[in-house]
Design an enzyme around this catalytic site. Structure first.
Site, PDB file in Angstrom:
ATOM      1  N   ASP A 164      13.888  -5.934  12.566  1.00 20.09           N
ATOM      2  CA  ASP A 164      13.077  -7.143  12.743  1.00 20.09           C
ATOM      3  C   ASP A 164      11.600  -6.791  12.892  1.00 20.09           C
ATOM      4  O   ASP A 164      10.721  -7.568  12.534  1.00 20.09           O
ATOM      5  CB  ASP A 164      13.539  -7.925  13.982  1.00 20.09           C
ATOM      6  CG  ASP A 164      14.958  -8.444  13.804  1.00 20.09           C
ATOM      7  OD1 ASP A 164      15.463  -8.408  12.670  1.00 20.09           O
ATOM      8  OD2 ASP A 164      15.561  -8.871  14.806  1.00 20.09           O
ATOM      9  N   GLY A 180      -4.437  -2.932 -20.148  1.00 22.73           N
ATOM     10  CA  GLY A 180      -4.185  -2.258 -21.423  1.00 22.73           C
ATOM     11  C   GLY A 180      -4.105  -0.754 -21.268  1.00 22.73           C
ATOM     12  O   GLY A 180      -3.549  -0.260 -20.283  1.00 22.73           O
ATOM     13  N   ILE A 188      -2.461  -6.007 -17.853  1.00 21.38           N
ATOM     14  CA  ILE A 188      -3.763  -6.640 -18.088  1.00 21.38           C
ATOM     15  C   ILE A 188      -4.812  -5.612 -18.503  1.00 21.38           C
ATOM     16  O   ILE A 188      -5.653  -5.875 -19.352  1.00 21.38           O
ATOM     17  CB  ILE A 188      -4.237  -7.394 -16.821  1.00 21.38           C
ATOM     18  CG1 ILE A 188      -3.383  -8.644 -16.617  1.00 21.38           C
ATOM     19  CG2 ILE A 188      -5.718  -7.763 -16.913  1.00 21.38           C
ATOM     20  CD1 ILE A 188      -3.705  -9.403 -15.344  1.00 21.38           C
ATOM     21  N   GLU A 219      14.322  -0.092   3.683  1.00 24.16           N
ATOM     22  CA  GLU A 219      14.399  -1.095   4.756  1.00 24.16           C
ATOM     23  C   GLU A 219      15.143  -2.343   4.289  1.00 24.16           C
ATOM     24  O   GLU A 219      14.756  -3.467   4.588  1.00 24.16           O
ATOM     25  CB  GLU A 219      12.994  -1.491   5.236  1.00 24.16           C
ATOM     26  CG  GLU A 219      12.243  -0.369   5.909  1.00 24.16           C
ATOM     27  CD  GLU A 219      12.735  -0.104   7.322  1.00 24.16           C
ATOM     28  OE1 GLU A 219      13.120   1.048   7.587  1.00 24.16           O
ATOM     29  OE2 GLU A 219      12.746  -1.032   8.146  1.00 24.16           O
ATOM     30  N   THR A 271      12.837   9.807   5.304  1.00 23.61           N
ATOM     31  CA  THR A 271      11.382   9.868   5.220  1.00 23.61           C
ATOM     32  C   THR A 271      10.817  10.752   6.325  1.00 23.61           C
ATOM     33  O   THR A 271      11.167  10.578   7.490  1.00 23.61           O
ATOM     34  CB  THR A 271      10.778   8.448   5.324  1.00 23.61           C
ATOM     35  OG1 THR A 271      11.237   7.689   4.211  1.00 23.61           O
ATOM     36  CG2 THR A 271       9.251   8.478   5.320  1.00 23.61           C
TER      37      THR A 271
HETATM   38  C1  LIG Z   1      11.682   6.919  -0.746  1.00 28.17           C
HETATM   39  C2  LIG Z   1      12.810   6.496   0.142  1.00 28.17           C
HETATM   40  C3  LIG Z   1      12.689   6.627   1.513  1.00 28.17           C
HETATM   41  C4  LIG Z   1      13.746   6.280   2.356  1.00 28.17           C
HETATM   42  N1  LIG Z   1      13.639   6.511   3.699  1.00 28.17           N
HETATM   43  C5  LIG Z   1      14.748   6.387   4.482  1.00 28.17           C
HETATM   44  C6  LIG Z   1      14.749   6.840   5.845  1.00 28.17           C
HETATM   45  O1  LIG Z   1      13.722   7.285   6.374  1.00 28.17           O
HETATM   46  N2  LIG Z   1      15.900   6.795   6.530  1.00 28.17           N
HETATM   47  C7  LIG Z   1      17.057   6.314   5.996  1.00 28.17           C
HETATM   48  O2  LIG Z   1      18.082   6.301   6.674  1.00 28.17           O
HETATM   49  N3  LIG Z   1      17.092   5.853   4.706  1.00 28.17           N
HETATM   50  C8  LIG Z   1      15.977   5.890   3.938  1.00 28.17           C
HETATM   51  N4  LIG Z   1      16.019   5.478   2.621  1.00 28.17           N
HETATM   52  C9  LIG Z   1      17.242   4.922   2.085  1.00 28.17           C
HETATM   53  C10 LIG Z   1      17.163   3.443   1.752  1.00 28.17           C
HETATM   54  O3  LIG Z   1      17.127   2.683   2.911  1.00 28.17           O
HETATM   55  C11 LIG Z   1      18.354   3.116   0.846  1.00 28.17           C
HETATM   56  O4  LIG Z   1      18.115   3.705  -0.389  1.00 28.17           O
HETATM   57  C12 LIG Z   1      18.576   1.646   0.693  1.00 28.17           C
HETATM   58  O5  LIG Z   1      19.029   1.104   1.870  1.00 28.17           O
HETATM   59  C13 LIG Z   1      19.580   1.327  -0.410  1.00 28.17           C
HETATM   60  O6  LIG Z   1      20.732   2.100  -0.305  1.00 28.17           O
HETATM   61  P1  LIG Z   1      21.284   2.888  -1.571  1.00 28.17           P
HETATM   62  O7  LIG Z   1      20.174   3.589  -2.181  1.00 28.17           O
HETATM   63  O8  LIG Z   1      22.462   3.667  -1.160  1.00 28.17           O
HETATM   64  O9  LIG Z   1      21.741   1.727  -2.559  1.00 28.17           O
HETATM   65  P2  LIG Z   1      23.155   0.990  -2.544  1.00 28.17           P
HETATM   66  O10 LIG Z   1      23.467   0.541  -1.199  1.00 28.17           O
HETATM   67  O11 LIG Z   1      24.117   1.837  -3.265  1.00 28.17           O
HETATM   68  O12 LIG Z   1      22.807  -0.275  -3.420  1.00 28.17           O
HETATM   69  C14 LIG Z   1      22.826  -0.253  -4.836  1.00 28.17           C
HETATM   70  C15 LIG Z   1      22.525  -1.651  -5.324  1.00 28.17           C
HETATM   71  O13 LIG Z   1      23.524  -2.551  -4.870  1.00 28.17           O
HETATM   72  C16 LIG Z   1      22.929  -3.634  -4.209  1.00 28.17           C
HETATM   73  N5  LIG Z   1      23.836  -4.126  -3.164  1.00 28.17           N
HETATM   74  C17 LIG Z   1      24.418  -3.406  -2.182  1.00 28.17           C
HETATM   75  N6  LIG Z   1      25.178  -4.204  -1.421  1.00 28.17           N
HETATM   76  C18 LIG Z   1      25.076  -5.453  -1.929  1.00 28.17           C
HETATM   77  C19 LIG Z   1      25.619  -6.723  -1.554  1.00 28.17           C
HETATM   78  N7  LIG Z   1      26.416  -6.861  -0.516  1.00 28.17           N
HETATM   79  N8  LIG Z   1      25.275  -7.798  -2.296  1.00 28.17           N
HETATM   80  C20 LIG Z   1      24.445  -7.655  -3.354  1.00 28.17           C
HETATM   81  N9  LIG Z   1      23.911  -6.496  -3.747  1.00 28.17           N
HETATM   82  C21 LIG Z   1      24.216  -5.406  -3.033  1.00 28.17           C
HETATM   83  C22 LIG Z   1      21.636  -3.099  -3.681  1.00 28.17           C
HETATM   84  O14 LIG Z   1      20.713  -4.131  -3.467  1.00 28.17           O
HETATM   85  C23 LIG Z   1      21.208  -2.201  -4.795  1.00 28.17           C
HETATM   86  O15 LIG Z   1      20.622  -2.972  -5.795  1.00 28.17           O
HETATM   87  C24 LIG Z   1      14.952   5.764   1.789  1.00 28.17           C
HETATM   88  C25 LIG Z   1      15.051   5.609   0.413  1.00 28.17           C
HETATM   89  C26 LIG Z   1      14.020   5.974  -0.422  1.00 28.17           C
HETATM   90  C27 LIG Z   1      14.186   5.838  -1.894  1.00 28.17           C
END
Ligand SMILES: Cc1cc2nc3c(=O)[nH]c(=O)nc-3n(C[C@H](O)[C@H](O)[C@H](O)COP(=O)(O)OP(=O)(O)OC[C@H]3O[C@@H](n4cnc5c(N)ncnc54)[C@H](O)[C@@H]3O)c2cc1C
Lengths: 403, 375
Positions: A254, A356, A354, A380, A163
């Site tokens: 946190d 529509g 709601i 986060e 971001t």
């Molecule tokens: C618009 C946007 C802004 C962002 N900004 C930043 C930023 O500034 N800096 C930065 O570093 N990152 C940033 N991110 C990244 C963001 O933090 C990650 O996308 C997020 O942490 C999820 O990681 P992933 O997309 O790799 O999903 P994955 O980790 O691949 O997860 C895929 C799915 O698996 C689930 N999952 C994973 N592990 C488990 C588990 N142990 N148990 C159950 N379910 C699990 C997840 O909940 C999710 O549903 C951003 C993302 C977006 C989309």
């Protein structure tokens, strides 16, 4: 003593932020959603100038500052501004998550050196890059490396979804805090934060993503190709030891999770306000205290939406209040984030339903809020990751025992 | 007799349309959404499947097929699995043709069916929805007032597909003075009127911009004292059973919602098996596995409700309750499943490189569209 009333000073601030949201954000909300990769320069300039005095006074981003109602005020501000526009809120120039990392992991000298740029001059952005193509939730699995070479650390890897990454590296004299491993065999302990400033050789923005919502916020992919950063840009100690470094990032969550929860609530409240005002114009008032047999489906939905939002808000205020009191709040921060992310996703989706055809139309902002809201269930810590944290804490399981 | 097996002919329709959706529609979907336009070639190829012309009598240019609501639902699910906007574009002329086939007078059939029963794709559609939050098919604000020689139509419509190109529309309106039960079945007073594009007082207002279905051209329509003759009412002296038409259209909507949900489920399932976190595919986490399991069973449940309503309609039953609940259920399943799919992709689901966010935006539309609206 239990009390849910905001102090007068905080209320004053709330009114101020609401004015900013209403008069500076709402009017340009649609434009920068449709023109996705354009920059709201004027907004940046104005808000940067407006915040100058405050930045001077606080040195900003003092996530480490205790006392007062700082965190509570921050979540209330986030709610108000995101009632205006969550994407614009995330785009406001300032130290951002990068600054938070510096504040959490840097030495006093580093804080001074890296954060003073935010006190004056042109608008600047700080950003934080941990996520990679291959890992997001599992942030300890990052593969970006940092190797010591003479007077430099040499970074190699690709970061995504950063971001404000482009604004930090290409549009201002900002920086990105990049997390990289100095020793793969050491696992988490080997992961360290590096301040990568604009113009550092070997860093480049390779892509800015097109997204479902919060489109005005830049989400950058960053390539580190033998990127050379000076030795004193590693935040805190370069020593590989179990404490420090990575643990410090986790501690910043946190403080930031309640903010993300508050962002969600702001978006949800925008949607609810819109629906309430609209219904009122149709001379439809929600009747609260009537028998379920007489209540309309619309009233029931609306009251439920409002309640969900209020529950999320109270969890969020509690998490922020604990931080202000110096009480450990990881459990409560994750509760707030998980609740707010999912409630607001549902509330905004329902609001569109709601209304529509009016809800579905891009004539109004409601459909945008539904798109914006969803991000709060993802970044986060996703919904699942935050629930996992809550589950571990309430069950007393370690991260090895409950995965 | 209880039976869950499709006939050979139905399997063939499903497989043919499914292959078309996979090979031609799906690859075009993202670009169509971003550009807010569908390539005319693709529309023509879809037209060649004969889904609209099929039930039109042979002597009027069609293929004279026996129409089956259930078979139609199979095709609709497959098309929408490919892409909802494209599916609705190619299906829009059905909204005009099928009611005339089923309930038009001989004269109406002869006059209007040849318009759409041609080799080239021909735009036509229906104007049903109204730009109001409390849009209600059983209480339309658009009125048809009898005036001696015919009717005067007044009102505003929205979400009218392809209005700009359409040669003619079926405009749904509340007929004033219609006595209870005399017309429209359960939706008494709801009648359809054939209105040609050139009719004076009919204005096609701007193209709409919605959250989803960006590739589908829909418009607002204004009807300022549009005068139509007595023969313009669908069925003329024998007013049409619009409740039945609405039920058929709800089944088509439900089937499309199932198609979108199935697309999202399959995509998320495959992704979850590929994507690793914490040393294992995320599909091995129960949080993800259970979400996928629920998505799978909800898709099946929604499809069965849809087929039940379709099968009743094919038997000539009303299916008022069944078609309504199928549509509402499938609409909410589509929303939930696409939202969960996005969640399973995590941050990647939020990015427009993957199709999931597009499916979520499209799926949210189902709650808005009522029977007779878009398909
Ligand atoms: C618009 C946007 C802004 C962002 N900004 C930043 C930023 O500034 N800096 C930065 O570093 N990152 C940033 N991110 C990244 C963001 O933090 C990650 O996308 C997020 O942490 C999820 O990681 P992933 O997309 O790799 O999903 P994955 O980790 O691949 O997860 C895929 C799915 O698996 C689930 N999952 C994973 N592990 C488990 C588990 N142990 N148990 C159950 N379910 C699990 C997840 O909940 C999710 O549903 C951003 C993302 C977006 C989309």
């Amino acid at each position: 003593m239990i009390d849910f009333e905001l102090e007068p000073q905080v209320l004053e601030r709330t009114k101020f932020f609401h004015t900013v949201a209403e008069h500076m954000m709402r009017p340009i909300s649609r434009q920068y959603d449709e023109q996705e990769h354009e920059e709201p320069r004027e907004f940046f300039e104005t808000i940067w100038k407006g915040g100058a005095r405050e930045r001077q006074a606080s040195g900003e981003s003092g996530a480490d500052r205790k006392g007062g109602a700082r965190n509570l005020t921050t979540v209330i501000m986030a709610e108000e501004l995101c009632w205006g526009d969550a994407g614009l809120f995330l785009s406001i120039p300032g130290p951002g998550l990068g600054g938070a990392a510096v504040a959490a992991a840097g030495t006093a000298e580093q804080k001074e050196r890296f954060l003073k740029r935010f006190k004056d001059g042109e608008p600047k952005w700080g950003a934080m890059a941990i996520t990679e193509p291959g890992c997001g939730s599992d942030s300890a699995a990052i593969t970006t490396t940092a190797r010591r070479e003479g007077d430099y650390w040499v970074l190699n890897g690709t970061k995504i979804f950063c971001t404000a990454g482009q604004r930090a590296l290409e549009k201002s004299d900002g920086f990105v805090v990049v997390w990289a491993t100095v020793d793969k065999s050491a696992g988490r302990a080997g992961i360290k934060p590096f301040v990568v400033e604009r113009g550092t050789p070997g860093v480049s923005v390779i892509r800015v993503e097109s997204k479902l919502g919060i489109r005005v916020s830049d989400t950058a992919a960053i390539m580190l190709d033998n990127c050379r950063v000076p030795l004193d840009h590693i935040l805190g100690s370069p020593k590989v030891e179990p404490s420090g470094g990575f643990k410090d990032v986790m501690a910043t969550f946190d403080a930031t999770r309640p903010i993300v929860a508050a962002m969600a609530i702001g978006v949800g409240r925008a949607a609810l306000d819109f629906v309430r005002d609209f219904l009122r114009d149709q001379r439809l008032e929600i009747r609260y205290a009537i028998a379920p047999t007489r209540m309309t489906a619309l009233e029931r939905d609306f009251i439920e939406m409002e309640t969900e939002l209020e529950a999320a808000r109270l969890l969020t205020w509690r998490a922020a209040w604990m931080l202000d009191r110096g009480i450990r709040n990881s459990l409560e921060a994750s509760m707030a984030k998980a609740k707010a992310g999912s409630s607001v996703t549902r509330v905004t989706q329902k609001a569109v339903e709601i209304m529509g055809p009016l809800g579905y139309s891009r004539k109004y902002l409601l459909e945008k809020w539904m798109r914006d809201a969803k991000i709060n269930d993802i970044f986060e810590g996703t919904q699942q990751i935050n629930l996992l944290i809550v589950a571990r804490r309430i069950l007393g399981y370690s991260s090895k025992e409950l995965t | 007799m209880i039976d869950f097996e499709l006939s050979d002919e139905q399997k063939m329709v499903r497989d043919t349309v499914g292959a078309f959706a996979r090979e031609q529609i799906r690859p075009a979907a993202r670009q169509a959404d971003e550009a807010a336009a569908i390539p005319p070639d693709l529309v023509q190829h879809a037209w060649n499947l004969g889904l609209v012309r099929g039930p039109v009598p042979e002597k009027l240019g069609g293929f004279g097929d026996q129409r089956s609501v259930l078979t139609g639902a199979l095709a609709a699910e497959e098309l929408a699995w490919g892409d909802l906007a494209i599916a609705m574009h190619v299906a829009a002329p059905q909204l005009f043709a099928f009611p005339i086939v089923e309930m038009g007078t001989d004269e109406q059939r002869q006059r209007f069916l040849p318009l759409v029963a041609t080799d080239r794709f021909t735009a036509a559609g229906a104007a049903t929805m109204e730009p109001r939050y409390d849009f209600d098919l059983s209480a339309l604000a658009t009125t048809a007032t009898p005036d001696g020689s015919g009717f005067t139509l007044r009102g505003e419509k929205c979400c009218v597909p392809l209005a700009d190109e359409a040669r003619a529309f079926l405009v749904y309106a509340r007929e004033e003075g219609a006595s209870n039960g005399s017309a429209g079945g359960e939706l008494h007073g709801l009648q359809a009127f054939i209105v040609e594009r050139e009719a004076s007082g009919l204005t096609v207002v701007e193209r709409e911009k919605n959250m989803g279905l960006k590739a589908l051209a829909t418009y607002q329509l204004k009807l300022d004292d549009v005068k139509v003759s007595r023969d313009a009412r669908l069925g003329a002296e024998r007013p049409a059973d619009t409740a039945r038409l609405a039920a058929q259209s709800r089944v088509a909507l439900a089937a499309m919602a199932v198609g979108v949900a199935r697309a999202a489920f399959e995509y998320a399932r495959d992704y979850a098996k590929e994507r690793h976190a914490f040393g294992a595919p995320i599909a091995t986490k129960q949080a993800i596995a259970f979400m996928l399991a629920e998505m799978a069973l909800e898709v099946d449940a929604a499809r069965l409700l849809t087929w039940q309503a379709a099968s009743m309609l094919d038997k000539g039953l009303k299916a008022l309750k069944e078609s309504s609940r199928a549509k509402h259920y499938a609409a909410s399943v589509a929303l939930k499943v696409t939202d969960n799919a996005l969640q399973i992709l995590g941050g990647h689901g939020y990015i427009r490189e993957h199709p999931v966010e597009l499916w979520l935006r499209n799926a949210r539309g189902f709650a808005t569209f009522e029977g007779l609206a878009i398909v």
